[in-house]
Every structure is written in C-alpha cells, then in structure tokens.
Scaffold this motif. Structure first.
Motif, PDB file in Angstrom:
ATOM      1  N   ASP A 161      -1.994  18.859   6.561  1.00 26.14           N
ATOM      2  CA  ASP A 161      -1.552  19.121   7.929  1.00 26.14           C
ATOM      3  C   ASP A 161      -2.194  18.180   8.935  1.00 26.14           C
ATOM      4  OD1 ASP A 161      -4.061  20.239   7.530  1.00 26.14           O
ATOM      5  OD2 ASP A 161      -3.712  21.915   8.902  1.00 26.14           O
ATOM      6  N   MET A 162      -3.167  17.369   8.479  1.00 22.34           N
ATOM      7  CA  MET A 162      -3.844  16.429   9.368  1.00 22.34           C
ATOM      8  C   MET A 162      -3.610  14.966   8.982  1.00 22.34           C
ATOM      9  SD  MET A 162      -7.512  18.411   9.674  1.00 22.34           S
ATOM     10  CE  MET A 162      -8.313  17.045  10.513  1.00 22.34           C
ATOM     11  N   PHE A 163      -3.488  14.686   7.680  1.00 24.20           N
ATOM     12  CA  PHE A 163      -3.489  13.298   7.228  1.00 24.20           C
ATOM     13  C   PHE A 163      -2.172  12.909   6.570  1.00 24.20           C
ATOM     14  CE2 PHE A 163      -7.921  14.421   7.591  1.00 24.20           C
ATOM     15  CZ  PHE A 163      -8.493  13.275   8.129  1.00 24.20           C
ATOM     16  N   ILE A 164      -1.712  11.680   6.879  1.00 21.82           N
ATOM     17  CA  ILE A 164      -0.457  11.160   6.339  1.00 21.82           C
ATOM     18  C   ILE A 164      -0.696   9.749   5.799  1.00 21.82           C
ATOM     19  CG2 ILE A 164       1.893  10.406   6.888  1.00 21.82           C
ATOM     20  CD1 ILE A 164       2.072  12.487   9.007  1.00 21.82           C
ATOM     21  N   ARG A 165      -0.178   9.495   4.605  1.00 19.45           N
ATOM     22  CA  ARG A 165      -0.184   8.123   4.065  1.00 19.45           C
ATOM     23  C   ARG A 165       0.942   7.372   4.775  1.00 19.45           C
ATOM     24  NH1 ARG A 165      -1.991   6.293  -1.125  1.00 19.45           N
ATOM     25  NH2 ARG A 165      -1.941   4.019  -1.115  1.00 19.45           N
ATOM     26  N   CYS A 166       0.621   6.270   5.427  1.00 20.01           N
ATOM     27  CA  CYS A 166       1.617   5.532   6.192  1.00 20.01           C
ATOM     28  C   CYS A 166       1.802   4.102   5.694  1.00 20.01           C
ATOM     29  CB  CYS A 166       1.244   5.525   7.678  1.00 20.01           C
ATOM     30  SG  CYS A 166      -0.303   4.666   8.054  1.00 20.01           S
ATOM     31  N   HIS A 167       1.013   3.719   4.706  1.00 21.87           N
ATOM     32  CA  HIS A 167       1.020   2.339   4.222  1.00 21.87           C
ATOM     33  C   HIS A 167       0.254   2.331   2.907  1.00 21.87           C
ATOM     34  CE1 HIS A 167      -0.076  -1.958   4.146  1.00 21.87           C
ATOM     35  NE2 HIS A 167       0.855  -2.173   5.061  1.00 21.87           N
ATOM     36  N   PHE A 181       4.582   2.713  18.319  1.00 22.29           N
ATOM     37  CA  PHE A 181       5.429   1.624  18.797  1.00 22.29           C
ATOM     38  C   PHE A 181       6.362   1.157  17.676  1.00 22.29           C
ATOM     39  CE2 PHE A 181       1.407   1.232  21.124  1.00 22.29           C
ATOM     40  CZ  PHE A 181       1.864   1.272  22.441  1.00 22.29           C
ATOM     41  N   PRO A 182       7.638   0.884  17.994  1.00 25.09           N
ATOM     42  CA  PRO A 182       8.518   0.294  16.973  1.00 25.09           C
ATOM     43  C   PRO A 182       8.066  -1.134  16.671  1.00 25.09           C
ATOM     44  CG  PRO A 182       9.611   0.343  19.099  1.00 25.09           C
ATOM     45  CD  PRO A 182       8.335   1.099  19.277  1.00 25.09           C
ATOM     46  N   ASP A 183       8.222  -1.519  15.404  1.00 25.83           N
ATOM     47  CA  ASP A 183       7.875  -2.868  14.994  1.00 25.83           C
ATOM     48  C   ASP A 183       9.069  -3.431  14.225  1.00 25.83           C
ATOM     49  OD1 ASP A 183       6.299  -5.089  14.830  1.00 25.83           O
ATOM     50  OD2 ASP A 183       4.881  -4.286  13.372  1.00 25.83           O
ATOM     51  N   SER A 184       8.944  -4.582  13.643  1.00 27.73           N
ATOM     52  CA  SER A 184      10.083  -5.219  12.968  1.00 27.73           C
ATOM     53  C   SER A 184      10.432  -4.535  11.665  1.00 27.73           C
ATOM     54  CB  SER A 184       9.757  -6.687  12.706  1.00 27.73           C
ATOM     55  OG  SER A 184       8.614  -6.796  11.878  1.00 27.73           O
ATOM     56  N   HIS A 185      11.704  -4.669  11.236  1.00 26.53           N
ATOM     57  CA  HIS A 185      12.183  -4.205   9.941  1.00 26.53           C
ATOM     58  C   HIS A 185      11.946  -2.708   9.719  1.00 26.53           C
ATOM     59  CE1 HIS A 185      12.778  -8.402   9.076  1.00 26.53           C
ATOM     60  NE2 HIS A 185      11.496  -8.657   9.201  1.00 26.53           N
ATOM     61  N   SER A 186      12.284  -1.898  10.715  1.00 27.12           N
ATOM     62  CA  SER A 186      12.188  -0.434  10.623  1.00 27.12           C
ATOM     63  C   SER A 186      10.757   0.044  10.382  1.00 27.12           C
ATOM     64  CB  SER A 186      13.091   0.102   9.508  1.00 27.12           C
ATOM     65  OG  SER A 186      14.433  -0.254   9.730  1.00 27.12           O
ATOM     66  N   THR A 187       9.791  -0.701  10.847  1.00 25.78           N
ATOM     67  CA  THR A 187       8.399  -0.295  10.711  1.00 25.78           C
ATOM     68  C   THR A 187       7.850   0.114  12.073  1.00 25.78           C
ATOM     69  OG1 THR A 187       7.578  -2.558  11.027  1.00 25.78           O
ATOM     70  CG2 THR A 187       8.062  -1.859   8.764  1.00 25.78           C
ATOM     71  N   VAL A 200       2.683   1.177  10.001  1.00 25.24           N
ATOM     72  CA  VAL A 200       3.465   2.052   9.128  1.00 25.24           C
ATOM     73  C   VAL A 200       4.450   1.137   8.411  1.00 25.24           C
ATOM     74  CG1 VAL A 200       5.050   4.002   8.958  1.00 25.24           C
ATOM     75  CG2 VAL A 200       3.246   4.004  10.710  1.00 25.24           C
ATOM     76  N   SER A 201       4.342   1.029   7.099  1.00 22.25           N
ATOM     77  CA  SER A 201       5.184   0.090   6.361  1.00 22.25           C
ATOM     78  C   SER A 201       6.594   0.642   6.190  1.00 22.25           C
ATOM     79  CB  SER A 201       4.572  -0.215   4.994  1.00 22.25           C
ATOM     80  OG  SER A 201       4.589   0.945   4.188  1.00 22.25           O
ATOM     81  N   GLN A 202       7.509  -0.232   5.835  1.00 20.21           N
ATOM     82  CA  GLN A 202       8.912   0.154   5.690  1.00 20.21           C
ATOM     83  C   GLN A 202       9.100   1.223   4.614  1.00 20.21           C
ATOM     84  OE1 GLN A 202      11.495  -3.166   5.003  1.00 20.21           O
ATOM     85  NE2 GLN A 202      13.331  -2.079   5.638  1.00 20.21           N
ATOM     86  N   SER A 203       8.341   1.128   3.536  1.00 20.31           N
ATOM     87  CA  SER A 203       8.496   2.090   2.443  1.00 20.31           C
ATOM     88  C   SER A 203       8.029   3.494   2.830  1.00 20.31           C
ATOM     89  CB  SER A 203       7.733   1.611   1.203  1.00 20.31           C
ATOM     90  OG  SER A 203       6.363   1.442   1.494  1.00 20.31           O
ATOM     91  N   TYR A 204       7.179   3.593   3.861  1.00  8.11           N
ATOM     92  CA  TYR A 204       6.698   4.902   4.302  1.00  8.11           C
ATOM     93  C   TYR A 204       7.327   5.355   5.621  1.00  8.11           C
ATOM     94  CZ  TYR A 204       2.941   4.985   0.821  1.00  8.11           C
ATOM     95  OH  TYR A 204       2.232   5.015  -0.351  1.00  8.11           O
ATOM     96  N   SER A 205       8.133   4.515   6.256  1.00  3.00           N
ATOM     97  CA  SER A 205       8.609   4.810   7.612  1.00  3.00           C
ATOM     98  C   SER A 205       9.494   6.056   7.674  1.00  3.00           C
ATOM     99  CB  SER A 205       9.345   3.603   8.192  1.00  3.00           C
ATOM    100  OG  SER A 205      10.468   3.253   7.400  1.00  3.00           O
TER     101      SER A 205
END
Length: 214
Positions: A161-167, A181-187, A200-205
């Motif tokens: 409930d506190m931690f998320i893998r984002c990359h 903030f939005p970044d390139s390639h849906s990241t 936040v990488s694309q595979s985790y977005s």
C-alpha cells in the motif's frame, strides 16, 4: 535417460533458491508439493487444502500473480510471498508459491549501511530505492545507505500500500511523490519530495497508472 519425477525436479529447482525461501506447489484445490526452507516453515503437507486468505488461494481465484504480506492468523507465522498461477490451454491448473520470512512484526524498518555504520529506517521514511553498481541504495529525505537485498527481495518485504515498482531499477514510496510529469514514449518522471527525480519506464507505466488511478 531415466524419467524425472515432478518431486525430484522441484527439489532441484528449490536448491537454486535462497535457503530463506520455502516453495509450495498446488493445484486449484490442494497442495501437491512443499519444500520448507531453513528460515521459515509453514508446516504445509501435500493434500492440505488451500486456505482462504493465503496468496496461493488468491492467485488461483484471480488467475493473477499475487505478492504480499500475510499475517500470522493463517499459518501461525507471518510471511511474505509471491504466488504465480499456471494455466494449460487457458484453464487454471494451480500455482507455485515462494515463501519468504517476514521482518519482525511491529519492527517495520530497513537497516541500511553508510560510511559510519548502520541506520534503521522506518518504512514510512523511505522515499525510494535504486539498484545500481550491484547494490540497492535506499534514500530518505536527508540521507541514504545501501542494503544487501535486491529490489526483487524488497518487493516481498515492503508494504504494497506504500511502495510500487516503477522501473527495473527503482521502487518508490507513493506517499513521497510530489508530482508526476509525462515523459517520452508513454513514460513518466516522478518528482519526489526529497528533490530527486525517478523515472517510470514504459514497461511499468500502465501498471503504475492503474495503481495510482490516473
């Protein structure tokens, strides 16, 4: 070549894992294999029914991977674990569960090493974790240190409930995200309240957006 039994194969696979990890395999109703570790033993026996509230039960019921903390009410000891269901021709057949020992209940800290010694950090004060240079670096708003656990091991330990893998290299505490903030390639790029930026990488977005509801 002699035939290899399921039990012997699982015993060999179990040796690949850490001595801290117990392995359980079930069908949709009951456990069919169990290998306890040196650190934690849930006393499961082949033939025991899946108990409601366990991660194995949840994985079979939802047909999705489940990774979370389970308190002592079910097996008498608290544990962290991950249960991954397996399917055949699109039909659920059972799941494999990895069981980790929990941190001491009520002592929810990460003890990190720095140049002076060791510092216990309450979960709530951890801003994010980063894997780099073959170490896991743990950051707060004022200092940082290293830990021997990998990010994958921290995924079992830290409260969901506190931690998320984002990359592949980052886990963040959602309570310390100041802005997204939005970044390139849906990241995305996360502005943390300690002044750091975390990607936040694309595979985790998609997973990240779903969990945070935006």
């Amino acid at each position: 070549m002699q035939s290899i039994t399921l039990s012997s194969l699982l015993d060999v696979i179990g040796e690949v894992f850490s001595d801290e990890i117990s392995i359980a395999v079930s069908n949709t109703k009951e456990y069919i294999y169990y290998r306890p570790s040196k650190r934690i033993d849930l006393k499961i026996k082949p033939g025991d029914l899946l108990k409601e509230g366990t991660i194995a039960y949840k994985a079979v019921a939802t047909q999705q991977k489940v990774s979370e903390f389970i308190n002592r009410d079910i097996f008498g000891v608290p544990y962290h674990g991950m249960a991954v269901p397996f399917l055949h021709n699109g039909k659920i057949e059972g799941c494999v569960t990895a069981i980790y020992p929990a941190l001491t209940e009520g002592k929810s800290v990460v003890t990190v090493k720095n140049s002076d010694g060791w510092i216990p950090i309450p979960f709530a004060n951890v801003v994010f974790l980063e894997a780099k240079d073959k170490k896991t670096h743990v950051f707060t708003d004022t200092y940082s240190g290293t830990h021997k656990y990998s990010l994958q091991e921290f995924e079992y330990i830290l409260p969901r409930d506190m931690f998320i893998r984002c990359h592949r290299s980052f886990i963040v505490n959602v309570n310390h995200i100041k802005e997204i903030f939005p970044d390139s390639h849906s990241t995305f790029l996360l502005a943390m309240d300690n002044g750091e930026r975390v990607p936040v990488s694309q595979s985790y977005s998609s997973y990240f957006r779903k969990l945070l509801g935006f």
